[in-house]
Write a protein that holds these residues in place. Sequence first.
Motif, PDB file in Angstrom:
ATOM      1  N   THR A  73     -13.213 -91.681  -0.635  1.00  0.00           N
ATOM      2  CA  THR A  73     -13.496 -92.818  -1.512  1.00  0.00           C
ATOM      3  C   THR A  73     -12.832 -92.624  -2.868  1.00  0.00           C
TER       4      THR A  73
ATOM      5  N   GLU B  97     -13.466 -83.643  -9.580  1.00  0.00           N
ATOM      6  CA  GLU B  97     -14.090 -83.180  -8.338  1.00  0.00           C
ATOM      7  C   GLU B  97     -14.827 -81.866  -8.636  1.00  0.00           C
TER       8      GLU B  97
ATOM      9  N   THR C  81     -15.649 -85.742   3.677  1.00  0.00           N
ATOM     10  CA  THR C  81     -14.263 -86.076   4.005  1.00  0.00           C
ATOM     11  C   THR C  81     -13.509 -84.931   4.669  1.00  0.00           C
TER      12      THR C  81
ATOM     13  N   VAL D  17     -19.325 -83.159 -12.745  1.00  0.00           N
ATOM     14  CA  VAL D  17     -19.804 -84.105 -13.761  1.00  0.00           C
ATOM     15  C   VAL D  17     -21.307 -83.926 -13.937  1.00  0.00           C
TER      16      VAL D  17
ATOM     17  N   ASN E  31     -21.142 -89.882  -3.404  1.00  0.00           N
ATOM     18  CA  ASN E  31     -21.832 -90.137  -2.146  1.00  0.00           C
ATOM     19  C   ASN E  31     -23.017 -89.190  -1.928  1.00  0.00           C
TER      20      ASN E  31
ATOM     21  N   VAL F  94     -14.524 -92.792   7.624  1.00  0.00           N
ATOM     22  CA  VAL F  94     -13.120 -92.367   7.470  1.00  0.00           C
ATOM     23  C   VAL F  94     -12.237 -93.569   7.132  1.00  0.00           C
TER      24      VAL F  94
HETATM   25  C1  FAD Z   1     -20.062 -83.755   9.931  1.00  0.00           C
HETATM   26  C2  FAD Z   1     -19.651 -85.183   9.672  1.00  0.00           C
HETATM   27  C3  FAD Z   1     -18.951 -85.878  10.655  1.00  0.00           C
HETATM   28  C4  FAD Z   1     -18.509 -87.182  10.423  1.00  0.00           C
HETATM   29  N1  FAD Z   1     -17.683 -87.773  11.327  1.00  0.00           N
HETATM   30  C5  FAD Z   1     -17.116 -88.972  11.044  1.00  0.00           C
HETATM   31  C6  FAD Z   1     -16.132 -89.522  11.901  1.00  0.00           C
HETATM   32  O1  FAD Z   1     -15.699 -88.900  12.874  1.00  0.00           O
HETATM   33  N2  FAD Z   1     -15.646 -90.768  11.608  1.00  0.00           N
HETATM   34  C7  FAD Z   1     -16.077 -91.469  10.508  1.00  0.00           C
HETATM   35  O2  FAD Z   1     -15.635 -92.613  10.305  1.00  0.00           O
HETATM   36  N3  FAD Z   1     -16.957 -90.932   9.634  1.00  0.00           N
HETATM   37  C8  FAD Z   1     -17.471 -89.698   9.857  1.00  0.00           C
HETATM   38  N4  FAD Z   1     -18.325 -89.126   8.963  1.00  0.00           N
HETATM   39  C9  FAD Z   1     -18.595 -89.835   7.687  1.00  0.00           C
HETATM   40  C10 FAD Z   1     -17.424 -89.683   6.716  1.00  0.00           C
HETATM   41  O3  FAD Z   1     -16.978 -88.360   6.697  1.00  0.00           O
HETATM   42  C11 FAD Z   1     -17.881 -90.089   5.307  1.00  0.00           C
HETATM   43  O4  FAD Z   1     -18.422 -91.391   5.357  1.00  0.00           O
HETATM   44  C12 FAD Z   1     -16.747 -90.096   4.289  1.00  0.00           C
HETATM   45  O5  FAD Z   1     -15.994 -88.922   4.345  1.00  0.00           O
HETATM   46  C13 FAD Z   1     -17.347 -90.264   2.890  1.00  0.00           C
HETATM   47  O6  FAD Z   1     -16.356 -90.003   1.930  1.00  0.00           O
HETATM   48  P1  FAD Z   1     -16.737 -89.986   0.388  1.00  0.00           P
HETATM   49  O7  FAD Z   1     -15.521 -89.746  -0.370  1.00  0.00           O
HETATM   50  O8  FAD Z   1     -17.514 -91.214   0.063  1.00  0.00           O
HETATM   51  O9  FAD Z   1     -17.767 -88.767   0.231  1.00  0.00           O
HETATM   52  P2  FAD Z   1     -17.475 -87.196   0.306  1.00  0.00           P
HETATM   53  O10 FAD Z   1     -16.352 -86.900   1.188  1.00  0.00           O
HETATM   54  O11 FAD Z   1     -18.790 -86.530   0.609  1.00  0.00           O
HETATM   55  O12 FAD Z   1     -16.995 -86.830  -1.152  1.00  0.00           O
HETATM   56  C14 FAD Z   1     -17.840 -86.776  -2.265  1.00  0.00           C
HETATM   57  C15 FAD Z   1     -17.231 -85.777  -3.241  1.00  0.00           C
HETATM   58  O13 FAD Z   1     -17.850 -85.927  -4.509  1.00  0.00           O
HETATM   59  C16 FAD Z   1     -17.965 -84.663  -5.100  1.00  0.00           C
HETATM   60  N5  FAD Z   1     -19.030 -84.755  -6.107  1.00  0.00           N
HETATM   61  C17 FAD Z   1     -20.342 -85.032  -5.919  1.00  0.00           C
HETATM   62  N6  FAD Z   1     -21.003 -85.010  -7.089  1.00  0.00           N
HETATM   63  C18 FAD Z   1     -20.089 -84.727  -8.041  1.00  0.00           C
HETATM   64  C19 FAD Z   1     -20.160 -84.561  -9.459  1.00  0.00           C
HETATM   65  N7  FAD Z   1     -21.328 -84.666 -10.121  1.00  0.00           N
HETATM   66  N8  FAD Z   1     -19.026 -84.275 -10.136  1.00  0.00           N
HETATM   67  C20 FAD Z   1     -17.831 -84.165  -9.493  1.00  0.00           C
HETATM   68  N9  FAD Z   1     -17.708 -84.303  -8.145  1.00  0.00           N
HETATM   69  C21 FAD Z   1     -18.827 -84.579  -7.431  1.00  0.00           C
HETATM   70  C22 FAD Z   1     -18.314 -83.744  -3.929  1.00  0.00           C
HETATM   71  O14 FAD Z   1     -17.983 -82.386  -4.229  1.00  0.00           O
HETATM   72  C23 FAD Z   1     -17.451 -84.321  -2.818  1.00  0.00           C
HETATM   73  O15 FAD Z   1     -16.204 -83.680  -2.688  1.00  0.00           O
HETATM   74  C24 FAD Z   1     -18.823 -87.839   9.180  1.00  0.00           C
HETATM   75  C25 FAD Z   1     -19.563 -87.152   8.204  1.00  0.00           C
HETATM   76  C26 FAD Z   1     -19.955 -85.839   8.442  1.00  0.00           C
HETATM   77  C27 FAD Z   1     -20.731 -85.110   7.371  1.00  0.00           C
END
Ligand code: FAD
Length: 434
Positions: free
Chosen positions: A47, A66, A75, A218, A246, A378
């Motif tokens: 995201t 991050e 992710t 943050v 997230n 994803v």
């Molecule tokens: C095991 C697993 C399997 C999955 N399999 C699938 C799949 O096969 N297909 C699919 O479509 N979806 C799948 N998903 C869901 C998908 O991975 C997530 O919906 C997607 O990656 C979310 O991305 P994001 O960037 O929103 O969150 P995230 O990838 O969780 O990223 C959030 C980031 O924010 C950072 N962060 C948090 N708080 C702070 C702060 N205060 N300051 C700075 N940084 C911070 C964290 O360190 C993290 O790196 C799966 C999820 C998991 C856990």
Amino acid sequence: MFALKKPLESRQHTGSYYAATANWQNCYPPLTSEINADVVIVGGGFTGVNTLLELTERGYSCVLLEANRISWGATGRNGGQILGGIGHSHERFRPQIGETGVRALFDMGVECTDIIRQRVAKYSIGCDLRWGYLDAALKPRHMKEFEADKRWQEQMGYPYTLTLLDREEMRGHIGSDLYVGGMLNAHGNGHCHVLNLCIGEARAAEQQGARIFENSNVIRLVQGNRPRVYTDSGVVNAHHVVLCGNAYLGNLVPAMASRILPANSSVVTTAPLTAQQQHDLLPGNVAVCDPRTALDYFRLTADGRLLFGGLSNYTGREPGDLTGVMRQKMLKVFPQLQDVPLEYGWSGQMGIGINRMPQLGRLDGNVYYIQAYSGHGVAPTHMMARITAQMIAGQAERFDVFTRIKHWPFPGGPVFRTPCFALGMLYYKLRDMF
Ligand SMILES: Cc1cc2nc3c(=O)[nH]c(=O)nc-3n(C[C@H](O)[C@H](O)[C@H](O)COP(=O)(O)OP(=O)(O)OC[C@H]3O[C@@H](n4cnc5c(N)ncnc54)[C@H](O)[C@@H]3O)c2cc1C
């Protein structure tokens, strides 16, 4: 038979197959000063990184903070399945968003996979991208659901072919006796090495001038005309903030925390299989999911391992015997892997929302948030990032579809919402048994 190659967690990244095969080219520095930007993005998963890329491509000066490393959260840990569609069951939202809203959601559900397709081509991102996906039915009732879904998608004008398979035809696509049938989507959905995709997207943004800081947690957000975002050792002053932490964001913004619960899902990979074994399991090299709430998902990796995941619990905690639990799940589908060792095992947290529709909104005039993909993120992350970038650039239409959808807080307050939700999900798990 376990011979784990890595400890389950390392300081830099989770001890996953993805981390062990990542195309790292650079570490980004931590933020250590006060800087200015048009937009500051919190969180470096799909995201955050894609919001960064979309805005940088539009000429904005952007900073991403991050807390760990790029792609450290869900992710860089997920099943790697690229699935179209935004949220679950658009029809439920018709009273809130109307016909045009349902149409917009459907179109975005197609566009989100196209964004990945185009991005990988445009920036030459090496991430083992493959197209081909199979919905696998465990019961005749699942086949009825697939039939209804196929009908609905075709009525809406889905551009890829969906093919229903009976039990016998299914055996031509998957080496398991477990499934009574399935639905093949050979070109619209697929799979990839998600950590390498996100690393490539971050690099594309950086090459166009975006500033990325890792190990920059943050700890405070001060809202206002020109919001300020604080880490332990630096500050960013910006015109806009986008919160993309997230399930890992914690309680930085309590109103957001109350609408999301971190659920845990675990993944294992086998040792590399022979070409014959790979062919026997998944001859078309497709990704596979079953339709249960606590589903199994699996696929082959580019180096010929079976990557197998499952939703282990809704308490947000990693199971004690992760590889043992996952091995049992894998052997139920593929008993022929009895003698194949597992080499990696890890887990991650996904943000679940009560209505399972991504939450996209504004806290204040210039602070945006995106969260809660409920296990299906994803491809949708790429779409939500685009819509938020469009909103910041002055195009509100698609963003407004999401602001019309109500997202209730989980009941039970900070202490009881996790146990309340775990209990609720137990109901769905029991229902899936029949
Ligand atoms: C095991 C697993 C399997 C999955 N399999 C699938 C799949 O096969 N297909 C699919 O479509 N979806 C799948 N998903 C869901 C998908 O991975 C997530 O919906 C997607 O990656 C979310 O991305 P994001 O960037 O929103 O969150 P995230 O990838 O969780 O990223 C959030 C980031 O924010 C950072 N962060 C948090 N708080 C702070 C702060 N205060 N300051 C700075 N940084 C911070 C964290 O360190 C993290 O790196 C799966 C999820 C998991 C856990």
